[in-house]
Motif scaffolding. Structure first.
Motif, PDB file in Angstrom:
ATOM      1  N   ILE A  47      65.423  54.685  54.120  1.00 46.85           N
ATOM      2  CA  ILE A  47      63.978  54.940  54.149  1.00 46.85           C
ATOM      3  C   ILE A  47      63.620  56.193  54.975  1.00 46.85           C
ATOM      4  CG2 ILE A  47      63.318  53.526  56.159  1.00 46.85           C
ATOM      5  CD1 ILE A  47      61.571  53.412  52.745  1.00 46.85           C
ATOM      6  N   GLY A  48      64.561  56.607  55.812  1.00 42.83           N
ATOM      7  CA  GLY A  48      64.312  57.784  56.649  1.00 42.83           C
ATOM      8  C   GLY A  48      64.196  59.071  55.875  1.00 42.83           C
ATOM      9  N   TYR A  49      64.495  59.036  54.576  1.00 43.76           N
ATOM     10  CA  TYR A  49      64.390  60.254  53.772  1.00 43.76           C
ATOM     11  C   TYR A  49      62.950  60.732  53.634  1.00 43.76           C
ATOM     12  CZ  TYR A  49      69.214  59.372  52.634  1.00 43.76           C
ATOM     13  OH  TYR A  49      70.564  59.157  52.724  1.00 43.76           O
TER      14      TYR A  49
ATOM     15  N   ILE B  31      57.894  55.879  45.683  1.00 39.53           N
ATOM     16  CA  ILE B  31      58.512  56.111  44.368  1.00 39.53           C
ATOM     17  C   ILE B  31      60.039  56.192  44.527  1.00 39.53           C
ATOM     18  CG2 ILE B  31      58.768  57.804  42.484  1.00 39.53           C
ATOM     19  CD1 ILE B  31      55.758  58.460  42.918  1.00 39.53           C
ATOM     20  N   ILE B  32      60.501  56.940  45.553  1.00 35.72           N
ATOM     21  CA  ILE B  32      61.953  57.087  45.777  1.00 35.72           C
ATOM     22  C   ILE B  32      62.569  55.727  46.107  1.00 35.72           C
ATOM     23  CG2 ILE B  32      63.731  58.121  47.280  1.00 35.72           C
ATOM     24  CD1 ILE B  32      61.884  60.579  47.511  1.00 35.72           C
ATOM     25  N   TYR B  33      61.854  54.933  46.922  1.00 38.31           N
ATOM     26  CA  TYR B  33      62.371  53.631  47.332  1.00 38.31           C
ATOM     27  C   TYR B  33      62.508  52.689  46.125  1.00 38.31           C
ATOM     28  CZ  TYR B  33      63.101  49.529  50.255  1.00 38.31           C
ATOM     29  OH  TYR B  33      63.633  48.413  50.839  1.00 38.31           O
ATOM     30  N   VAL B  34      61.468  52.685  45.270  1.00 37.41           N
ATOM     31  CA  VAL B  34      61.501  51.824  44.077  1.00 37.41           C
ATOM     32  C   VAL B  34      62.636  52.276  43.147  1.00 37.41           C
ATOM     33  CG1 VAL B  34      60.205  51.173  41.988  1.00 37.41           C
ATOM     34  CG2 VAL B  34      59.070  51.145  44.201  1.00 37.41           C
ATOM     35  N   ALA B  35      62.774  53.609  42.999  1.00 36.33           N
ATOM     36  CA  ALA B  35      63.841  54.142  42.145  1.00 36.33           C
ATOM     37  C   ALA B  35      65.221  53.755  42.699  1.00 36.33           C
ATOM     38  CB  ALA B  35      63.713  55.663  42.063  1.00 36.33           C
TER      39      ALA B  35
END
Lengths: 110, 144
Positions: A47-49, B31-35
């Motif tokens: 998540i740190g991204y 969005i990145i997390y869901v992907a």
């Protein structure tokens, strides 16, 4: 006599004083600092991204704030720029170290 | 000459810039997390979601427990949330307060004043991050 040079009027009648605080420079500094913190965490956790877009925004805002100050970076913009670059470097370094460890463990069969 | 919307946005105050930047970053991260979750479920590579530091050394990283802290916070269990990761709890509360009050300021056209961002919030966040991380080492039996 109280001679305050900072508030002396110039020829155009404008008051010459402290330069107005640039929203871009301050936003750059804030984004840069949050970006560094999140990118350090992002070396390990997924998540740190969120630190990556913040670091890029910090660098862009710092560069854009130069237009307001005749090509010179203010203190806040400098902090934002340095933090933004440091955040991206930390993340790249984390990736490289992770890649090297993964590669080494694949060879050793660990 | 009439200024463009982007130019007017960039010349606005820091709170307005941070408000829109935060919305962009939160939506992008979501969005990145869901992907990522979709990719992990699709490939079965659940190890990709695990903390690399914890996997390799067994030591928690400063962000460990962050997702569980946010889940507990949204369920209303603030004590569990603080236990898992006080930094994530603090960050989420400050951001929600900032976002909600700033949105209300825009909806009510300034009748309700939104919270102004102060640097002290950031220094407190970094302090909370360091202290909660040290406490996880110092307090015996503090496992997350």
């Amino acid at each position: 006599m109280d001679n305050n040079f900072n508030e002396e009027p110039n020829y155009t009648g404008e008051v010459v004083g402290e330069p107005k605080e640039s929203g871009k420079a301050k936003a750059s500094m804030i984004c840069g600092i949050i970006g560094v913190v999140l990118c350090v965490i992002g070396c390990f956790c997924c998540i740190g991204y969120a630190g990556v877009p913040l670091a890029i925004i910090a660098i862009v805002m710092a560069m854009m704030s130069k237009n307001e100050t005749d090509g010179e970076l203010t203190q806040q913009a400098k902090i934002g720029l340095i933090c933004g670059i440091a955040a991206l470097l930390v993340l790249v370094l984390g990736f490289v170290i992770g890649f090297v460890i993964g590669f080494a463990s694949a060879f050793t069969g660990a | 000459m009439k200024k463009g919307r982007l130019e007017r946005f960039l010349e606005s105050d820091v709170d307005n810039i941070l408000y829109w930047v935060s919305i962009f970053v939160v939506v992008l991260t979501a969005i990145i997390y869901v992907a990522q979750i979709w990719f992990v479920n699709y490939t079965g590579r659940y190890d990709l979601l695990e903390c690399r530091l914890k996997t390799m050394t067994g030591i928690n990283c400063p962000g460990c427990g962050g997702t569980r802290a946010l889940k507990s916070l949204f369920k209303g269990d603030i004590f569990s949330s603080l236990y898992y990761n006080a930094f994530a709890t603090y960050g989420a509360i400050i951001y929600i307060l900032f976002f909600v009050t700033q949105t209300l300021e825009r909806i009510t056209k300034g009748k309700i004043k939104g919270i102004k961002f102060k640097m002290v919030y950031l220094w407190i966040a970094i302090g909370v991050l360091v202290i909660q991380y040290l406490l996880k080492f110092i307090i015996p039996g503090y496992k997350i």
